[in-house]
Design an enzyme around this catalytic site. Structure first.
Site, mmCIF file in Angstrom:
data_model
loop_
_atom_site.group_PDB
_atom_site.id
_atom_site.type_symbol
_atom_site.label_atom_id
_atom_site.label_comp_id
_atom_site.label_asym_id
_atom_site.label_seq_id
_atom_site.Cartn_x
_atom_site.Cartn_y
_atom_site.Cartn_z
ATOM 1 C CG ASP A 535 -1.912 1.067 1.309
ATOM 2 O OD1 ASP A 535 -1.673 2.122 0.686
ATOM 3 O OD2 ASP A 535 -2.949 0.886 1.983
ATOM 4 C CG HIS A 536 3.034 4.183 -3.173
ATOM 5 N ND1 HIS A 536 3.971 4.721 -2.321
ATOM 6 C CD2 HIS A 536 3.563 4.299 -4.415
ATOM 7 C CE1 HIS A 536 5.017 5.149 -3.000
ATOM 8 N NE2 HIS A 536 4.799 4.900 -4.284
ATOM 9 N NE ARG A 537 -3.978 3.996 1.321
ATOM 10 C CZ ARG A 537 -5.133 3.484 1.684
ATOM 11 N NH1 ARG A 537 -6.175 4.277 1.876
ATOM 12 N NH2 ARG A 537 -5.272 2.192 1.890
#
Ligand code: CAO
Length: 563
Positions: A535-537
């Site tokens: 998850d790039h967040r």
């Protein structure tokens, strides 16, 4: 036109119960038998139906009020022709005019189960008690498993009709030796559901408790009611552990009609935070969630319901997906077709996979790990352990290696909570299992504390239960990271979908021999394809590359796990 007082009908053994949800408002047109409000005791909830059709003129109760049989709850304006004639005046009490459709009289005391009165050590059959007018009610959740110590009156499983759900309690104390039902089965009064080896010399008859719990209008403790996403049949979503008999704040709390509504919309109740009393999930909550998902505004339900407009790292109010409608095609025009309903698990996991695929900015890194040495060790281990019956596969080593990598890179073992990250100091690893009914994700709890042989044994047991549809929610809950291994089947790289609220998942392909340059020459090495979706967040590309490199490092020489 006449005014009719709608009263609480006979609700069995309940004395005073609290109004926890109003299902109609003044001005609403209601049909006879339509639910007007939901009441709740400590063990059950039930919807109180209208005995007449008409228009709601006045609500006589508000949330939190206590009501009992005979309490006036609604004043209804009814058409004289379509309802029983008023008695004398233009306004009548309606409690006895029509029996509430979901409220037959309280069941008689439950007959002692066969074997109650049996001596300690003997096996007692537990059967479905008198559950009133219900026929063929579906088992929606198993709350115990063979081997569990069962207390008298402890809830064994939950059944649900379209109007109510209820927990079926054990009529004896002892150790559960067999469950004779599974999720999805339809049961009726008298059906054999479990075998219990009695613990005490005399197992007392449970009549009073059964009468209360199985009061025909009663729904099970809503706190224990499963949500689509977390029911025992749930697939990818993690289901919260269930504490039979004890309301748990972590479990969805909703009336049968709200749960049905949520099911129809594919809304995972476990992820909603109810806005009703005691955190109860209301129909509005479900609708709000659906709107928020449609607008791309949710990552967690808490944000969707409580602050849908407040952008957060895990949510944000997206501009809406603006998608064109799903294509509607009359396939029969092109050739013969057959329509088959998808399994319940497929429907549930589909809704969750869609949400996770749409809402998580996911990236997948592909890599290879050299497992030449590890595979030789695995084969030797299996050879040494031939007699133990426990087969060690590469997946057990991967679970252990992932724990080491998760400890080194803790954000991979975290979850988003609004603008904060929850770092977990436990390492529970889910593994995707292919079953005849669809994808399930059992969880190896505390994998950091277990050796390869124990992990292999547990994995074998959990995978078997998954295939037989016998996993309970607790065995599918709490994962901090998931591995999806297709290595035993074939193929190399793929892009697994993150199992929210986790933030990463490892896909594993089939290992193959490949020529690898060692600086001087090409060497044949056994290479394992790895696909890490993150998850790039929460995670940056560099961290993901480091995670994969570290994993490869450990798999290349497993002694590094010890460092
Ligand atoms: N490379 C090469 N061979 C592999 C391998 C790999 N990465 N992983 C396993 N194998 C081999 C095993 O060693 C075993 O070989 P033998 O039969 O010769 O001993 C064989 O493949 C079968 O292994 P397995 O599948 O029984 O065992 P497992 O521990 O690897 O997997 C389980 C267990 C439950 C995960 C698996 O049975 C399964 O269901 N996999 C599918 C998961 C899935 O559907 N993922 C997709 C999710 S997204 O839709």
């Amino acid at each position: 036109m006449a005014l009719v007082d709608i009263q609480v009908p006979d609700i069995g053994d309940f004395d005073e119960v609290a109004v926890i949800e109003l299902l109609v408002k003044p001005g609403d047109t209601v049909k006879a038998e339509q639910s007007l409000l939901t009441v709740e005791s400590d063990k059950a909830s039930m919807e109180i139906p209208s005995s007449h059709a008409g228009v709601v003129k006045e609500l006589k109760v508000k949330l939190g009020d206590k009501v009992k049989q005979g309490s006036v709850i609604v004043v209804l304006e009814v058409a004289a022709s379509s309802n029983p004639p008023p008695l004398g005046e233009g306004r009548v009490g309606a409690a006895t005019l029509a029996p509430a459709p979901t409220a037959p009289t309280a069941p008689p005391p439950q007959p002692a189960p066969s074997g109650s009165g049996a001596h300690a050590g003997s096996t007692v059959e537990v059967r479905v008690p008198d559950i009133g007018d219900f026929k063929d009610v579906a088992v929606i959740e198993l709350l115990v498993k063979p081997g569990d110590a069962i207390k008298l009156e402890q809830s064994l499983f939950t059944v649900e009709s379209d109007k109510a759900s209820m927990e079926i309690p054990s009529s004896v104390a002892g150790v559960l030796t067999a469950l004779k039902i599974k999720v999805g089965d339809k049961v009726n009064i008298g059906d054999l559901v479990a075998l219990v080896e009695v613990a005490s010399a005399l197992a007392p008859a449970p009549a009073p408790v059964l009468a209360a719990v199985a009061a025909p209008v009663a729904a099970a403790s809503p706190a224990a009611a499963p949500a689509p996403a977390s029911a025992s049949t749930a697939a990818m979503p993690a289901a919260p552990a269930h504490q039979p008999g004890a309301p748990s704040p972590g479990l969805p709390h909703a009336s049968p009609s709200v749960r049905k509504f949520a099911r129809e919309l594919g809304v995972p109740l476990a992820e909603l935070q109810g806005s009703g009393p005691k955190g109860r999930i209301t129909q509005d909550d479900v609708q709000n969630f659906t709107r928020a998902v449609m607008a791309g505004a949710v990552q967690t339900q808490a944000q969707a319901v409580n602050a849908p407009k407040a952008p957060a790292a895990s949510g944000g109010d997206g501009a809406g997906l603006g998608l064109i409608p799903w294509p509607k095609v009359d396939f029969a025009k092109f050739g013969p077709i057959e329509r088959r309903e998808m399994s319940r698990i497929k429907k549930i996991s589909g809704a969750n996979l869609l949400r996770n695929a749409v809402l998580i900015p996911a990236v997948t890194n592909h890599d290879d790990a050299d497992i030449t040495g590890l595979e030789a060790f695995r084969v030797a281990t299996n050879h040494d352990n031939e007699k133990s019956g426990v087969k060690v596969t590469m997946l057990a080593f991967l679970i252990k290696a992932c724990v080491a990598a998760l400890k080194k890179f803790p954000e991979f073992n975290s979850s988003l909570d609004g603008d904060a990250l929850i770092y977990k100091s436990y390492w529970h690893i889910g593994f995707a299992a292919d079953t005849p009914n669809g994808l399930m994700v059992p969880v190896i709890k505390d994998a950091d504390k277990k050796g390869i042989l124990q992990i292999s044994q547990e994995m074998g047991e959990l995978a078997k239960k998954a295939r037989e549809g016998k996993l309970i929610p607790a065995e599918m809950s709490g994962a901090t990271f998931t591995i999806s291994s297709l290595g035993g089947i074939g193929g190399r790289y793929f892009t697994p979908i993150i199992n929210a609220p986790e933030v990463a998942i490892l896909g594993v392909g089939k290992s193959t021999m490949a020529p690898v340059w060692n600086g001087k020459e090409f060497e044949p090495r056994l290479m394992l394809p790895l696909s890490l979706t993150w998850d790039h967040r929460v995670i940056d590309g560099a961290a993901a590359a480091r995670f994969n490199a570290y994993l490869g490092h450990i798999l290349g020489d497993f002694r590094r796990v010890l460092l």
